[in-house]
Design a protein around this motif. Sequence first.
Motif, PDB file in Angstrom:
ATOM      1  N   ARG A 162       0.948  -1.188  -0.227  1.00  0.00           N
ATOM      2  CA  ARG A 162       0.130  -0.089  -0.176  1.00  0.00           C
ATOM      3  C   ARG A 162       0.912   1.192   0.178  1.00  0.00           C
ATOM      4  NH1 ARG A 162      -3.004   0.170   4.884  1.00  0.00           N
ATOM      5  NH2 ARG A 162      -1.097  -0.632   5.945  1.00  0.00           N
ATOM      6  N   LEU A 163       0.405   2.314  -0.670  1.00  0.00           N
ATOM      7  CA  LEU A 163       0.930   3.519  -0.312  1.00  0.00           C
ATOM      8  C   LEU A 163       0.186   4.591   0.367  1.00  0.00           C
ATOM      9  CD1 LEU A 163       2.672   4.028  -3.699  1.00  0.00           C
ATOM     10  CD2 LEU A 163       4.022   3.717  -1.553  1.00  0.00           C
ATOM     11  N   PRO A 164       0.728   5.491   1.382  1.00  0.00           N
ATOM     12  CA  PRO A 164       0.000   6.496   2.032  1.00  0.00           C
ATOM     13  C   PRO A 164      -0.752   7.601   1.072  1.00  0.00           C
ATOM     14  CG  PRO A 164       2.223   7.068   2.400  1.00  0.00           C
ATOM     15  CD  PRO A 164       2.219   5.750   1.438  1.00  0.00           C
ATOM     16  N   LEU A 165      -1.864   7.787   1.420  1.00  0.00           N
ATOM     17  CA  LEU A 165      -2.662   8.902   0.905  1.00  0.00           C
ATOM     18  C   LEU A 165      -2.839  10.129   1.685  1.00  0.00           C
ATOM     19  CD1 LEU A 165      -4.473   9.834  -1.747  1.00  0.00           C
ATOM     20  CD2 LEU A 165      -6.335   8.759  -0.262  1.00  0.00           C
ATOM     21  N   GLU A 166      -3.186  10.011   3.133  1.00  0.00           N
ATOM     22  CA  GLU A 166      -3.350  11.021   3.973  1.00  0.00           C
ATOM     23  C   GLU A 166      -3.042  10.575   5.449  1.00  0.00           C
ATOM     24  OE1 GLU A 166      -6.951  13.138   4.959  1.00  0.00           O
ATOM     25  OE2 GLU A 166      -7.584  12.617   2.984  1.00  0.00           O
ATOM     26  N   THR A 167      -2.617  11.125   6.198  1.00  0.00           N
ATOM     27  CA  THR A 167      -2.522  11.022   7.558  1.00  0.00           C
ATOM     28  C   THR A 167      -2.957  12.002   8.567  1.00  0.00           C
ATOM     29  OG1 THR A 167      -0.983   9.928   9.283  1.00  0.00           O
ATOM     30  CG2 THR A 167      -0.101  11.860   7.866  1.00  0.00           C
ATOM     31  N   ASP A 168      -2.542  12.182   9.905  1.00  0.00           N
ATOM     32  CA  ASP A 168      -3.053  13.379  10.636  1.00  0.00           C
ATOM     33  C   ASP A 168      -2.081  13.283  11.915  1.00  0.00           C
ATOM     34  OD1 ASP A 168      -4.115  11.300  12.278  1.00  0.00           O
ATOM     35  OD2 ASP A 168      -6.030  11.648  11.572  1.00  0.00           O
ATOM     36  N   VAL A 169      -2.213  14.347  12.540  1.00  0.00           N
ATOM     37  CA  VAL A 169      -1.679  14.356  13.895  1.00  0.00           C
ATOM     38  C   VAL A 169      -2.651  15.009  14.958  1.00  0.00           C
ATOM     39  CG1 VAL A 169       0.827  14.114  13.371  1.00  0.00           C
ATOM     40  CG2 VAL A 169      -0.200  16.216  13.624  1.00  0.00           C
ATOM     41  N   ARG A 170      -2.373  14.684  16.230  1.00  0.00           N
ATOM     42  CA  ARG A 170      -3.188  15.355  17.187  1.00  0.00           C
ATOM     43  C   ARG A 170      -2.392  16.619  17.737  1.00  0.00           C
ATOM     44  NH1 ARG A 170      -4.717  11.185  15.180  1.00  0.00           N
ATOM     45  NH2 ARG A 170      -7.004  10.601  15.508  1.00  0.00           N
ATOM     46  N   LEU A 354      -2.449   9.624  -7.867  1.00  0.00           N
ATOM     47  CA  LEU A 354      -3.037  10.378  -6.649  1.00  0.00           C
ATOM     48  C   LEU A 354      -2.128  10.523  -5.577  1.00  0.00           C
ATOM     49  CD1 LEU A 354      -6.558   8.134  -6.677  1.00  0.00           C
ATOM     50  CD2 LEU A 354      -5.976  10.538  -7.466  1.00  0.00           C
ATOM     51  N   THR A 355      -0.980   9.676  -5.580  1.00  0.00           N
ATOM     52  CA  THR A 355      -0.043   9.956  -4.332  1.00  0.00           C
ATOM     53  C   THR A 355       1.082  10.459  -4.605  1.00  0.00           C
ATOM     54  OG1 THR A 355       1.031   7.638  -4.991  1.00  0.00           O
ATOM     55  CG2 THR A 355      -0.826   7.754  -3.362  1.00  0.00           C
ATOM     56  N   SER A 356       1.171  10.960  -6.177  1.00  0.00           N
ATOM     57  CA  SER A 356       2.105  11.968  -6.517  1.00  0.00           C
ATOM     58  C   SER A 356       2.143  13.417  -5.999  1.00  0.00           C
ATOM     59  CB  SER A 356       2.146  12.024  -8.148  1.00  0.00           C
ATOM     60  OG  SER A 356       0.869  12.935  -8.527  1.00  0.00           O
ATOM     61  N   THR A 357       3.514  13.955  -5.853  1.00  0.00           N
ATOM     62  CA  THR A 357       3.486  15.338  -5.263  1.00  0.00           C
ATOM     63  C   THR A 357       2.670  16.288  -5.661  1.00  0.00           C
ATOM     64  OG1 THR A 357       5.995  14.600  -4.714  1.00  0.00           O
ATOM     65  CG2 THR A 357       5.549  16.975  -4.461  1.00  0.00           C
ATOM     66  N   GLU A 358       2.614  16.411  -6.954  1.00  0.00           N
ATOM     67  CA  GLU A 358       1.643  17.636  -7.238  1.00  0.00           C
ATOM     68  C   GLU A 358       0.302  17.314  -7.125  1.00  0.00           C
ATOM     69  OE1 GLU A 358       2.753  20.659  -8.403  1.00  0.00           O
ATOM     70  OE2 GLU A 358       4.694  19.730  -7.816  1.00  0.00           O
ATOM     71  N   ILE A 359      -0.292  16.119  -7.277  1.00  0.00           N
ATOM     72  CA  ILE A 359      -1.535  15.888  -6.836  1.00  0.00           C
ATOM     73  C   ILE A 359      -1.889  16.115  -5.418  1.00  0.00           C
ATOM     74  CG2 ILE A 359      -3.469  14.285  -7.125  1.00  0.00           C
ATOM     75  CD1 ILE A 359      -2.576  15.469  -9.815  1.00  0.00           C
ATOM     76  N   GLN A 360      -0.948  15.631  -4.553  1.00  0.00           N
ATOM     77  CA  GLN A 360      -1.075  15.672  -3.184  1.00  0.00           C
ATOM     78  C   GLN A 360      -0.935  17.076  -2.726  1.00  0.00           C
ATOM     79  OE1 GLN A 360      -0.292  12.469  -0.464  1.00  0.00           O
ATOM     80  NE2 GLN A 360      -2.096  12.379  -1.374  1.00  0.00           N
TER      81      GLN A 360
END
Length: 450
Positions: A162-170, A354-360
């Motif tokens: 898998r490749l990461p799409l989005e994450t988060d932090v608190r 979708l996981t490329s730099t410009e699209i992200q």
Amino acid sequence: MNFRIFKYLIPGMAVILMTGACSGNGANGVNGNAASGSSGPNSQSPAGKEVKISFWHIYNTGPMKELYDKLIDEFEEAHPNIKVDHAGYGIFDLGDKLATALAGGTGPDLAMDGIDGGQLKIKAGTIVNLQPYIERDGVDTNQYFPLLIDIMKQEGNGDLYRLPLETDVRVLFYNKEAFREVGLDPEKPPTTWEELESYSDKLTKWNDKTKLLDRIGFAPNLGNFWYWTLAWTNGVDFFDDQGNPTLDTPENIEAAEWWVKMQNKYGTKAFSAFQSQSGSLGFDPFVGGKVAMEVSTNNLVSEIKANQPDLEYGIAPIPIKKNNATWSAGFSLEIVNNKDQAKADAAWELLKFLTSTEIQKRHHIAGNALVGNRLAATDPEFMKDPDWKTVTDQMQFTRFLETPIEAQGWGGQMWKNVQAAVAGSMTPEQAIKTSQKETEDLIANYKKTS
């Protein structure tokens, strides 16, 4: 007995755990490994014959839906032979839909899923090994946050499925106007548990007539905090290097005691009334000025912009007892093993896009998301915002909730026990010691049945 440490997200969180098995896939899926008999990905990007693929995600409303509609159009224009049927579902709706579809062998070709918890799907053969694609196309995985890649490599024994799409932090959100109102410096948020409690006491406002709360300074059960994040700031680890549970340490008990004390400052009646009143807002009570400080994910910024754009707020690291810590969750993209090489190849092209730099970068702008692509998330233009810099800086301190595969579910049980302590049905120490025993039992039961 393999006590390899994996990461997971507890049930009830806004993530999808796609653990069902595609009918008949087993270990013979496309691109699984050399033993599968698969020929692996095509030597070049798919071209010529039209291929139709399906893509399921959670972007079904608002700016993110608009963005993904545009992105799919752009992708199809750049890949005339690939047609994408994409559909957005509510987070929990998608989870149910995926589980049902996979059980019947009718899953999508590309799926959005939780950013961790993939080891069971890999074992079941329900998702495709991406490593051959990555190596063929020279994809530089250094463009993603290292922690996310490390988690995914660990669950795949060195390969990426898998490749990461989005994450988060608190992080700690705080109301600067409220700070000034009570004489606190709006540029100096609390940095320790002690300061957080002191500030909270000053910022809490009671209604003299109703004897109810007009504003809460801070309550750990509000927002998106989660108990283990607090425990980590007190230097806690929940398992040792051999996978043995170490929940019942003095530091963990101390964290539980502090959580319960802070949550119970207002009394059950007043807090319940506050929740009922603030629930009528239709958005987070921090956004409505009813909470002065709240630990939440970076995604709260989008809610502020949508509902209270003039709110004067700051973002800071979570106050600590011993060391900096925060918690991450999020989403990945994975190719479902539908045993169709052409569709897998086409799904890879979309995943890569979708996981490329410009699209992200565009993904971040549309949803204020902490995207998985590190180069996009830390683009110099975004980093001019000091609040965003605070968010991305926390990635160096973030953790995923870890668990041996032999004890999956322990975190949810610990959370339940801490909430029982808040309700008064057990003490904080009993909550932690009970969690230790339950985790030991999970491991013992796994040994008996494996």
